[in-house]
Design a protein around this motif. Structure first.
Motif, PDB file in Angstrom:
ATOM      1  N   UNK A 163      51.793  47.698  35.659  1.00  0.00           N
ATOM      2  CA  UNK A 163      52.709  48.588  36.385  1.00  0.00           C
ATOM      3  C   UNK A 163      51.981  49.786  36.986  1.00  0.00           C
ATOM      4  N   UNK A 164      51.163  50.522  36.203  1.00  0.00           N
ATOM      5  CA  UNK A 164      50.414  51.621  36.832  1.00  0.00           C
ATOM      6  C   UNK A 164      49.475  51.132  37.937  1.00  0.00           C
ATOM      7  N   UNK A 165      48.884  49.953  37.765  1.00  0.00           N
ATOM      8  CA  UNK A 165      47.998  49.409  38.787  1.00  0.00           C
ATOM      9  C   UNK A 165      48.753  49.154  40.082  1.00  0.00           C
ATOM     10  N   UNK A 166      49.955  48.618  39.991  1.00  0.00           N
ATOM     11  CA  UNK A 166      50.761  48.396  41.195  1.00  0.00           C
ATOM     12  C   UNK A 166      51.030  49.706  41.919  1.00  0.00           C
ATOM     13  N   UNK A 167      51.376  50.732  41.152  1.00  0.00           N
ATOM     14  CA  UNK A 167      51.643  52.049  41.755  1.00  0.00           C
ATOM     15  C   UNK A 167      50.379  52.590  42.420  1.00  0.00           C
ATOM     16  N   UNK A 168      49.249  52.483  41.727  1.00  0.00           N
ATOM     17  CA  UNK A 168      48.000  52.956  42.306  1.00  0.00           C
ATOM     18  C   UNK A 168      47.679  52.218  43.597  1.00  0.00           C
ATOM     19  N   UNK A 169      47.856  50.892  43.600  1.00  0.00           N
ATOM     20  CA  UNK A 169      47.573  50.109  44.797  1.00  0.00           C
ATOM     21  C   UNK A 169      48.492  50.499  45.955  1.00  0.00           C
ATOM     22  N   UNK A 170      49.767  50.693  45.664  1.00  0.00           N
ATOM     23  CA  UNK A 170      50.702  51.096  46.723  1.00  0.00           C
ATOM     24  C   UNK A 170      50.319  52.456  47.290  1.00  0.00           C
ATOM     25  N   UNK A 171      49.895  53.384  46.424  1.00  0.00           N
ATOM     26  CA  UNK A 171      49.464  54.687  46.930  1.00  0.00           C
ATOM     27  C   UNK A 171      48.156  54.561  47.715  1.00  0.00           C
ATOM     28  N   UNK A 172      47.263  53.691  47.283  1.00  0.00           N
ATOM     29  CA  UNK A 172      46.018  53.449  48.003  1.00  0.00           C
ATOM     30  C   UNK A 172      46.303  52.927  49.401  1.00  0.00           C
ATOM     31  N   UNK A 173      47.162  51.920  49.482  1.00  0.00           N
ATOM     32  CA  UNK A 173      47.420  51.280  50.766  1.00  0.00           C
ATOM     33  C   UNK A 173      48.277  52.129  51.697  1.00  0.00           C
ATOM     34  N   UNK A 174      48.940  53.114  51.181  1.00  0.00           N
ATOM     35  CA  UNK A 174      49.708  54.011  52.047  1.00  0.00           C
ATOM     36  C   UNK A 174      48.777  54.704  53.044  1.00  0.00           C
ATOM     37  N   UNK A 175      47.553  55.010  52.608  1.00  0.00           N
ATOM     38  CA  UNK A 175      46.593  55.725  53.453  1.00  0.00           C
ATOM     39  C   UNK A 175      45.349  54.912  53.795  1.00  0.00           C
ATOM     40  N   UNK A 176      45.173  53.754  53.166  1.00  0.00           N
ATOM     41  CA  UNK A 176      43.925  52.995  53.294  1.00  0.00           C
ATOM     42  C   UNK A 176      44.218  51.506  53.352  1.00  0.00           C
ATOM     43  N   UNK A 177      44.662  51.031  54.471  1.00  0.00           N
ATOM     44  CA  UNK A 177      44.992  49.615  54.576  1.00  0.00           C
ATOM     45  C   UNK A 177      43.722  48.790  54.748  1.00  0.00           C
ATOM     46  N   UNK A 178      43.817  47.525  54.356  1.00  0.00           N
ATOM     47  CA  UNK A 178      42.728  46.593  54.590  1.00  0.00           C
ATOM     48  C   UNK A 178      41.563  46.672  53.625  1.00  0.00           C
ATOM     49  N   UNK A 179      41.776  47.170  52.429  1.00  0.00           N
ATOM     50  CA  UNK A 179      40.687  47.275  51.443  1.00  0.00           C
ATOM     51  C   UNK A 179      40.424  45.932  50.764  1.00  0.00           C
ATOM     52  N   UNK A 180      39.179  45.766  50.333  1.00  0.00           N
ATOM     53  CA  UNK A 180      38.812  44.633  49.486  1.00  0.00           C
ATOM     54  C   UNK A 180      38.981  45.093  48.045  1.00  0.00           C
ATOM     55  N   UNK A 181      39.897  44.464  47.327  1.00  0.00           N
ATOM     56  CA  UNK A 181      40.169  44.855  45.952  1.00  0.00           C
ATOM     57  C   UNK A 181      39.509  43.865  45.000  1.00  0.00           C
ATOM     58  N   UNK A 182      38.641  44.385  44.146  1.00  0.00           N
ATOM     59  CA  UNK A 182      37.997  43.588  43.106  1.00  0.00           C
ATOM     60  C   UNK A 182      38.629  43.989  41.779  1.00  0.00           C
ATOM     61  N   UNK A 183      39.351  43.067  41.170  1.00  0.00           N
ATOM     62  CA  UNK A 183      40.010  43.315  39.885  1.00  0.00           C
ATOM     63  C   UNK A 183      39.198  42.683  38.772  1.00  0.00           C
ATOM     64  N   UNK A 184      38.679  43.511  37.869  1.00  0.00           N
ATOM     65  CA  UNK A 184      37.958  43.029  36.699  1.00  0.00           C
ATOM     66  C   UNK A 184      38.964  42.943  35.559  1.00  0.00           C
TER      67      UNK A 184
END
Length: 193
Positions: A13-34
């Protein structure tokens, strides 16, 4: 922009929120999930969020048994150690990556941070300003003594090419498992704030 996160099922859940906040200002990122403990259902939900925001999803399964001899760090999950293996886990053609903890909010574009000149340093980190003289007890608890700075390990910019040339992952494992590390002695960090 290459973004690295590490998580388990408890932090989805926190990861989803972080990703949504990331993509609000930074679209098109390569996300590597470990990760080592995330359900297929959760991975699919994460992939949907990332693809809807023109990003690419690169889940990387980590063998959690690699860290069984590492010290228990209390309230922090073993996944916190996964960032130590970025040079081994990320593809060799990825030369720079920004590590972000799952429990942060992004409040702007990260491009300037991502492109900062590391001046030959392997890693850029943010000095944690809350660890000042008023927090001497905290500093002593984590064995951090003056003069040195405590960095927030939740935001790290990696020069992966230089790290691969200069850091032996086996040495990291040996230092941590033998508990012979002094978190204050590092010349590979550049303060970014």
């Amino acid at each position: 922009m290459n973004i690295v996160v590490s998580s388990n099922e408890n932090y989805i859940k926190p990861l989803k929120v972080m990703l949504l906040s990331l993509f609000k200002y930074n679209r098109g990122c390569n996300i590597f999930l470990l990760y080592s403990d995330i359900t297929c259902k959760s991975l699919n939900k994460l992939e949907n969020i990332i693809q809807l925001n023109n990003g690419t999803f690169n889940p990387i399964l980590v063998n959690k048994n690699l860290f069984e001899k590492f010290p228990d760090i209390g309230r922090i999950s073993k996944e916190a150690y996964y960032r130590l293996l970025v040079t081994e886990l990320l593809p060799q053609n990825v030369n720079r990556a920004l590590y972000l903890d799952t429990d942060i909010l992004i409040r702007g574009n990260l491009q300037d941070l991502y492109n900062i000149n590391l001046d030959g340093n392997l890693i850029a980190a943010v000095i944690d300003k809350t660890c000042d003289n008023e927090n001497e007890v905290h500093l002593e608890r984590i064995r951090l003594y003056r003069p040195c700075h405590y960095v927030n390990s939740g935001v790290l910019l990696f020069d992966l090419s230089s790290m691969r040339e200069n850091i032996n992952v086996n040495d990291i494992f040996k230092i941590i498992t033998e508990k012979k590390f002094n978190i204050c002695r590092s010349r590979c960090f550049k303060s970014i704030f």
